[in-house]
Motif scaffolding. Structure first.
Motif, PDB file in Angstrom:
ATOM      1  N   ARG A 176       0.941  -1.385  -0.234  1.00  0.00           N
ATOM      2  CA  ARG A 176      -0.315   0.074  -0.073  1.00  0.00           C
ATOM      3  C   ARG A 176       0.864   1.133  -0.150  1.00  0.00           C
ATOM      4  O   ARG A 176       1.879   1.321   0.615  1.00  0.00           O
ATOM      5  CB  ARG A 176      -0.739  -0.087   1.260  1.00  0.00           C
ATOM      6  CG  ARG A 176      -1.880  -1.135   1.245  1.00  0.00           C
ATOM      7  CD  ARG A 176      -2.840  -0.923   2.370  1.00  0.00           C
ATOM      8  NE  ARG A 176      -1.759  -0.668   3.654  1.00  0.00           N
ATOM      9  CZ  ARG A 176      -2.520  -0.230   4.859  1.00  0.00           C
ATOM     10  NH1 ARG A 176      -3.417   0.458   4.537  1.00  0.00           N
ATOM     11  NH2 ARG A 176      -1.456  -0.109   5.751  1.00  0.00           N
ATOM     12  N   GLN A 178       0.485   5.690  -0.778  1.00  0.00           N
ATOM     13  CA  GLN A 178      -0.406   6.896  -0.545  1.00  0.00           C
ATOM     14  C   GLN A 178       0.104   8.115  -1.343  1.00  0.00           C
ATOM     15  O   GLN A 178       0.819   9.000  -1.038  1.00  0.00           O
ATOM     16  CB  GLN A 178      -0.461   7.389   1.127  1.00  0.00           C
ATOM     17  CG  GLN A 178      -1.645   8.241   1.128  1.00  0.00           C
ATOM     18  CD  GLN A 178      -2.006   8.300   2.525  1.00  0.00           C
ATOM     19  OE1 GLN A 178      -1.418   7.845   3.356  1.00  0.00           O
ATOM     20  NE2 GLN A 178      -3.067   9.404   2.888  1.00  0.00           N
ATOM     21  N   ARG A 212      -2.964  -0.141  -3.759  1.00  0.00           N
ATOM     22  CA  ARG A 212      -1.717  -0.834  -3.950  1.00  0.00           C
ATOM     23  C   ARG A 212      -1.187  -0.186  -5.395  1.00  0.00           C
ATOM     24  O   ARG A 212      -1.706   0.345  -6.173  1.00  0.00           O
ATOM     25  CB  ARG A 212      -2.321  -2.263  -3.972  1.00  0.00           C
ATOM     26  CG  ARG A 212      -2.801  -2.822  -2.757  1.00  0.00           C
ATOM     27  CD  ARG A 212      -3.064  -4.309  -2.877  1.00  0.00           C
ATOM     28  NE  ARG A 212      -3.721  -4.669  -1.553  1.00  0.00           N
ATOM     29  CZ  ARG A 212      -3.243  -4.997  -0.620  1.00  0.00           C
ATOM     30  NH1 ARG A 212      -1.908  -4.683  -0.159  1.00  0.00           N
ATOM     31  NH2 ARG A 212      -3.935  -5.288   0.422  1.00  0.00           N
ATOM     32  N   GLU A 267       5.500  -0.425   2.848  1.00  0.00           N
ATOM     33  CA  GLU A 267       4.015   0.256   2.825  1.00  0.00           C
ATOM     34  C   GLU A 267       4.281   1.618   3.269  1.00  0.00           C
ATOM     35  O   GLU A 267       4.983   1.727   4.443  1.00  0.00           O
ATOM     36  CB  GLU A 267       3.023  -0.529   3.870  1.00  0.00           C
ATOM     37  CG  GLU A 267       2.829  -1.916   3.132  1.00  0.00           C
ATOM     38  CD  GLU A 267       1.383  -2.414   3.564  1.00  0.00           C
ATOM     39  OE1 GLU A 267       0.781  -1.775   4.465  1.00  0.00           O
ATOM     40  OE2 GLU A 267       0.859  -3.187   2.610  1.00  0.00           O
TER      41      GLU A 267
END
Length: 510
Positions: A176, A178, A212, A267
Motif C-alpha cells: 500500500r 499513498q 496498492r 508500505e
C-alpha cells in the motif's frame, strides 16, 4: 519573507519558486550553474547565488539576510558514499543558516516506516534529522509518491502501463502506498512559511487515496483510456533486477528508478495527519490519484510541463563544460567538423536545429541511433528514450535524449553535452549564421575527449557510424529547412495571389 531555495533547477524546486513569488515572497536561488536558469520565465524576478552546498563560503554568502531556507537538494541517482556527501552538505547549511539568523527550514523527504531502511531512504531521513537538530525551527515534510506531469514516479507508471499489455511485477506491487499530487505538495511547501515559528517537527503528507501499486498502474490505464493490465507477481524480481527492468521498458535511468523502487519495498502511508492542525486544506480539498493522473496527462497533451525528471542531473554523468578551443592544446581530442551552405534563411535552419531529437528524430540513420541507445540502456545509462520536455523549444539545462543542453544562444548556437556511457567526454555543436545571399551557413562539430586507451579505441570503433551519421545529419537538417522555406514561400505566394484577385474584384465593383 526573504527565502532561499536550494534545488531550484530540480523538479519540485523549479515549480516552487514561481509560487513563492506569486505569494509575495522575495526569492533567492542557490545553484551551481546559473546558466541553467537563463530561460526560465521567472529568471529576472529572483536573486541568484552561485555555489555548491559543500562550499562553506558560498553557503555562508547565500544565507545572509535570509528568513527561511527551502532545502530541496539531494543526490539524484547517487552511488558510492553519497550518504557522507549529503550529510556534509546539510551540516554545512545547518551551521551557516543558524549563524546567519535564519528563522525557518523547510525540507521535503519521503514517507517511510520505522526500522531498517534502504540507503537512499536512510540518507533522506538523516538530512531531515540534521535540520531538526540544527537549532533553526524546521518543517520536515515526509511525502508519499508524487504524481504530476514529468515526475519520475508518474513517468514510471505511465511508460510501464503504455508499453506492456501484461505486467510481470515484483511482490511490492501489492504494498500500500499513498500518492500525492504535485500541486498539493507545492501548496504545503508554500504554506509552511505560515506555520507558527516555534514548530520544529516532521509532518506526514499524502493524498486522499491509499492504493496498492498495482491499483495505481491500472488507475492510470483507465485515465489514459487503455485496457486494464493483468499483473503477475514474480518473486525473483529483486530491487536491483526491478530497477534494470524499469530501465529497459521505460526511459527512466536505473539510477533514478532505484531510489523509488527501494521505497516501494515498504508500505508508505501516513501515520499521522497532524498537518491538518496547522495548515488549512486547499480550496477543493486534496487531489485524488485519478484526478492527479488526469491533470498530468492534460499538461502533457498541451505542452505545459513546467519541470521534468529529464532535467535531473545524474551524479556520475559528465558535468564539466566544453573547454574553449585554445585549452585543447596538449590534449588528445577527436573532432568531426562539417559545414554546409543552405538556401534557407538562418531562422528556418534554426527551427530545425532547435526541434531536433525526441519524437522528431536526429535526421540521420535512425537504426544506428536506436542501437546505440539500447547499448547505453543495457549499460545502465539514460539511453535514447529520454526524449525532450518540449517538442519545439529547448532551454538551457534541458535533457535531450542522451544529451544535455549545455549552452544555448537562441537562433545561433546549440551545444549538447553527452550523458551516455563512454570512456571519455563528448559534445555536439550546431551553429547557424546568416549569409550575404539571404541563405545561411550551418556548421556541425562532434568533439570527443578520450579517456585512456579505451577512449581512443572507442572513437575508432564508431568511426564507420560517424561516417554515415554526421554527413547525413548535415544534409538532412539543411534540406528540411529548405523544404520548410519553400513551403512558406509557396503559401505566401498563394495568399498574395488570392488577396490580389479580391482587391481587383473590389476595384471593378467600385
Amino acid at each position: 519573507m526573504h527565502v532561499l531555495v536550494t534545488g531550484a533547477t530540480g523538479y519540485i524546486g523549479g515549480r516552487l519558486v514561481p509560487r513563492l513569488l506569486e505569494a509575495g515572497h522575495i526569492v533567492r536561488v542557490f545553484v551551481r550553474t546559473p546558466r541553467k536558469l537563463q530561460d526560465v520565465p521567472w529568471h529576472d524576478r529572483v536573486e541568484v547565488a552561485e555555489g555548491d552546498l559543500q562550499d562553506t563560503a558560498a553557503v555562508r554568502a547565500a544565507v545572509q539576510g535570509i528568513d527561511a531556507v527551502y532545502y530541496l537538494a539531494h543526490a539524484m541517482g547517487a552511488e558510492g558514499d553519497f550518504e557522507r556527501a549529503e550529510r556534509q552538505a546539510v551540516e554545512t547549511m545547518a551551521h551557516e543558516a543558524k549563524a546567519a539568523g535564519v528563522r525557518r527550514f523547510v525540507y521535503l523527504g519521503g514517507l517511510h516506516p520505522d526500522g531498517e531502511l534502504s540507503k537512499h531512504l536512510r540518507s533522506r531521513k538523516e538530512v531531515g534529522d540534521v535540520l531538526l537538530r540544527s537549532g533553526v525551527p524546521t518543517i520536515a515534510y515526509q511525502a508519499g509518491v508524487v504524481i504530476g506531469s514529468g515526475s519520475t514516479s508518474f513517468e514510471m507508471i505511465r511508460h510501464v502501463t503504455d508499453v506492456l499489455p501484461w505486467m510481470p511485477a515484483p511482490r511490492w506491487v501489492r504494498n500500500r502506498v499513498q500518492p500525492i499530487a504535485v500541486r498539493d505538495v507545492l501548496y504545503y511547501l508554500v504554506q509552511a512559511l505560515e506555520i507558527p515559528a516555534e514548530v520544529n517537527r516532521t509532518f506526514d503528507l499524502g493524498g486522499p487515496d491509499v492504493l496498492r501499486y498495482g491499483q495505481m498502474l491500472n488507475g492510470y490505464a483507465v485515465e489514459a483510456k487503455l485496457p486494464q493490465r493483468p499483473i503477475s507477481v514474480l518473486p525473483v524480481l529483486t530491487p536491483r533486477l526491478a530497477a534494470h527492468w524499469f530501465n529497459v521498458v521505460t526511459p527512466i535511468p536505473r539510477k533514478l528508478a532505484t531510489p523509488i523502487i527501494e521505497s516501494l519495498q515498504f508500505e508508505c502511508v501516513q501515520r499521522e495527519h497532524d498537518i491538518d492542525d496547522v495548515v488549512p486544506r486547499a480550496a477543493g480539498g486534496l487531489t485524488s490519484y485519478r484526478r492527479a493522473v488526469r491533470l498530468a496527462l492534460t499538461k502533457m497533451r498541451t505542452g505545459q510541463v513546467e519541470t521534468s525528471w529529464r532535467n535531473a542531473t545524474l551524479s556520475d554523468t559528465p558535468a564539466d563544460p566544453l573547454p574553449s578551443d585554445p585549452d585543447w592544446a596538449g590534449h588528445t581530442v577527436y573532432v568531426d567538423d562539417r559545414k554546409r551552405h543552405s538556401s534557407a534563411s538562418a531562422e528556418d535552419v534554426w527551427r530545425i536545429v532547435e526541434s531536433i531529437g525526441g519524437d522528431n528524430g536526429w535526421y540521420s540513420f535512425p537504426l544506428a541511433w536506436v542501437a546505440r541507445g539500447w547499448m547505453d540502456k543495457i549499460a545502465g545509462g539514460v539511453g535514447l528514450s529520454r526524449g525532450r520536455r518540449d517538442q519545439k523549444r529547448l532551454e538551457q539545462g534541458d535533457a535531450l535524449d542522451w544529451w544535455r543542453v549545455e549552452r544555448l544562444d537562441r537562433g545561433r548556437y546549440l551545444r549538447l553535452r553527452a550523458e551516455f556511457k563512454s570512456p571519455g567526454r563528448a559534445w555536439l555543436e550546431m551553429t547557424v549564421t546568416p549569409s550575404e545571399d539571404g541563405g545561411s551557413d550551418y556548421r556541425q562539430r562532434a568533439i570527443y575527449f578520450p579517456q585512456g586507451l579505451s577512449g581512443r579505441l572507442y572513437w575508432y570503433s564508431i568511426l564507420p557510424f560517424h561516417g554515415v551519421i554526421f554527413p547525413g545529419m548535415v544534409e538532412r537538417i539543411t534540406a528540411a529547412a529548405e523544404r520548410e522555406s519553400d513551403r512558406s514561400l509557396s503559401t505566401g505566394h498563394n495568399w498574395t495571389k488570392q488577396n490580389g484577385s479580391h482587391q481587383s474584384a473590389h476595384e471593378e465593383a467600385a
